[in-house]
Design a protein around this motif. Structure first.
Motif, PDB file in Angstrom:
ATOM      1  N   GLY A  16       0.823  -1.190   0.000  1.00  0.00           N
ATOM      2  CA  GLY A  16       0.000   0.000   0.000  1.00  0.00           C
ATOM      3  C   GLY A  16       0.864   1.249   0.000  1.00  0.00           C
ATOM      4  O   GLY A  16       2.086   1.177   0.003  1.00  0.00           O
ATOM      5  N   ARG A  17       0.219   2.398   0.007  1.00  0.00           N
ATOM      6  CA  ARG A  17       0.951   3.659  -0.114  1.00  0.00           C
ATOM      7  C   ARG A  17       1.243   4.342   1.214  1.00  0.00           C
ATOM      8  O   ARG A  17       1.928   5.355   1.248  1.00  0.00           O
ATOM      9  N   ASP A  18       0.690   3.815   2.298  1.00  0.00           N
ATOM     10  CA  ASP A  18       0.908   4.430   3.605  1.00  0.00           C
ATOM     11  C   ASP A  18       1.628   3.429   4.499  1.00  0.00           C
ATOM     12  O   ASP A  18       1.173   2.290   4.651  1.00  0.00           O
ATOM     13  N   GLU A  19       2.725   3.838   5.094  1.00  0.00           N
ATOM     14  CA  GLU A  19       3.497   2.929   5.937  1.00  0.00           C
ATOM     15  C   GLU A  19       2.714   2.457   7.155  1.00  0.00           C
ATOM     16  O   GLU A  19       3.060   1.462   7.787  1.00  0.00           O
ATOM     17  N   ALA A  20       1.617   3.153   7.466  1.00  0.00           N
ATOM     18  CA  ALA A  20       0.785   2.746   8.603  1.00  0.00           C
ATOM     19  C   ALA A  20       0.177   1.368   8.384  1.00  0.00           C
ATOM     20  O   ALA A  20      -0.099   0.644   9.345  1.00  0.00           O
ATOM     21  N   ILE A  40      -3.700 -17.494  11.113  1.00  0.00           N
ATOM     22  CA  ILE A  40      -4.063 -18.191   9.885  1.00  0.00           C
ATOM     23  C   ILE A  40      -4.126 -17.116   8.808  1.00  0.00           C
ATOM     24  O   ILE A  40      -4.841 -16.128   8.958  1.00  0.00           O
ATOM     25  N   TYR A  41      -3.364 -17.288   7.740  1.00  0.00           N
ATOM     26  CA  TYR A  41      -3.380 -16.250   6.710  1.00  0.00           C
ATOM     27  C   TYR A  41      -3.058 -16.848   5.354  1.00  0.00           C
ATOM     28  O   TYR A  41      -2.810 -18.051   5.228  1.00  0.00           O
ATOM     29  N   GLY A  42      -3.076 -16.005   4.321  1.00  0.00           N
ATOM     30  CA  GLY A  42      -2.968 -16.480   2.949  1.00  0.00           C
ATOM     31  C   GLY A  42      -1.609 -16.938   2.472  1.00  0.00           C
ATOM     32  O   GLY A  42      -1.454 -17.244   1.288  1.00  0.00           O
ATOM     33  N   GLY A  43      -0.618 -16.984   3.349  1.00  0.00           N
ATOM     34  CA  GLY A  43       0.675 -17.568   2.991  1.00  0.00           C
ATOM     35  C   GLY A  43       1.638 -16.649   2.270  1.00  0.00           C
ATOM     36  O   GLY A  43       2.782 -17.010   2.028  1.00  0.00           O
ATOM     37  N   GLY A  44       1.204 -15.443   1.912  1.00  0.00           N
ATOM     38  CA  GLY A  44       2.103 -14.524   1.233  1.00  0.00           C
ATOM     39  C   GLY A  44       3.199 -14.026   2.155  1.00  0.00           C
ATOM     40  O   GLY A  44       2.997 -13.896   3.360  1.00  0.00           O
ATOM     41  N   THR A  45       4.358 -13.741   1.599  1.00  0.00           N
ATOM     42  CA  THR A  45       5.472 -13.262   2.420  1.00  0.00           C
ATOM     43  C   THR A  45       5.877 -11.846   2.019  1.00  0.00           C
ATOM     44  O   THR A  45       6.930 -11.362   2.411  1.00  0.00           O
ATOM     45  N   LYS A  46       5.021 -11.204   1.233  1.00  0.00           N
ATOM     46  CA  LYS A  46       5.282  -9.838   0.791  1.00  0.00           C
ATOM     47  C   LYS A  46       4.160  -8.927   1.264  1.00  0.00           C
ATOM     48  O   LYS A  46       3.100  -9.382   1.675  1.00  0.00           O
ATOM     49  N   GLY A  47       4.381  -7.616   1.195  1.00  0.00           N
ATOM     50  CA  GLY A  47       3.350  -6.663   1.532  1.00  0.00           C
ATOM     51  C   GLY A  47       2.851  -6.784   2.956  1.00  0.00           C
ATOM     52  O   GLY A  47       3.591  -7.164   3.866  1.00  0.00           O
TER      53      GLY A  47
END
Length: 203
Positions: A16-20, A40-47
């Protein structure tokens, strides 16, 4: 007796565009870990996905990542996935979402895109249909979800949400307060936390 043992977090695979937003992800992950709750989450390691998992892991928490095979190289790296203590690879998005529902006792939507909206709306739909009573939270970081919440109010006012009493998502502005709110809500949930496979598969 509190029924909350694991919390599903839906969020963007981009920062996203805000570091918050990233900060909120770290905060929520850390809070879950410190409260002894499994992420429990979608497994992504980015963002933001990566931030939530990183926050939980660095605080000694347990993390289950659930990701479709075709998204592994888009939303994650194999090296980062190795750090998770549980990784489930599904054949498609439907299996991913169903597995996330089955394994979770509550749901949180951090900032994200169309996929995040689709996931949390589906969970609210199932609640409206009476298939679960698990707590649902909009992590309204810097008012991110205000337009969505306004749309829900508009739908209700126009007579399109007929079981509003079943769909009462918590709206929490402060990421630090999310876990406490979930625990309080979970203590009053008397429905089974397990999903009903026969019902969900028909949807």
């Amino acid at each position: 007796m509190n029924t909350i043992r694991s919390v599903c977090v839906y969020c963007g695979s981009s920062p996203g565009r805000d570091e918050a937003y990233i900060k909120a992800g770290h905060t929520l992950g850390r809070s879950l870990a410190k409260s002894g709750l499994r992420l429990i989450y979608g497994g992504g390691t980015k963002g933001i996905m990566g931030a939530v998992a990183d926050g939980a892991l660095k605080a000694g928490g347990k993390v289950t990542g659930i990701i479709p095979r075709f998204l592994i190289n888009k939303e994650a790296t194999e090296t980062a996935l190795d750090k998770l203590d549980e990784l489930l690879i599904t054949d498609n998005m439907h299996e991913r979402k169903h597995s996330m529902f089955e394994k979770s006792d509550a749901f949180v939507a951090l900032p994200g895109g169309i996929g995040t909206v689709e996931e949390i709306v589906e969970i609210m739909t199932w609640a409206q249909l009476g298939h679960h009573r698990k707590p649902i939270v909009f992590a309204n970081v810097k008012g991110f979800w205000d337009p969505m919440l306004a749309l829900l109010e508009h739908m209700s006012a126009e007579g399109f949400i007929h079981s509003a009493q079943r769909v009462k998502p918590l709206v929490i502005n402060d990421p630090e307060a999310i876990v406490a709110a979930i625990m309080v809500a979970g203590s009053s949930v008397d429905a089974p936390t397990e999903g009903v496979r026969a019902v969900i598969d028909k949807m």
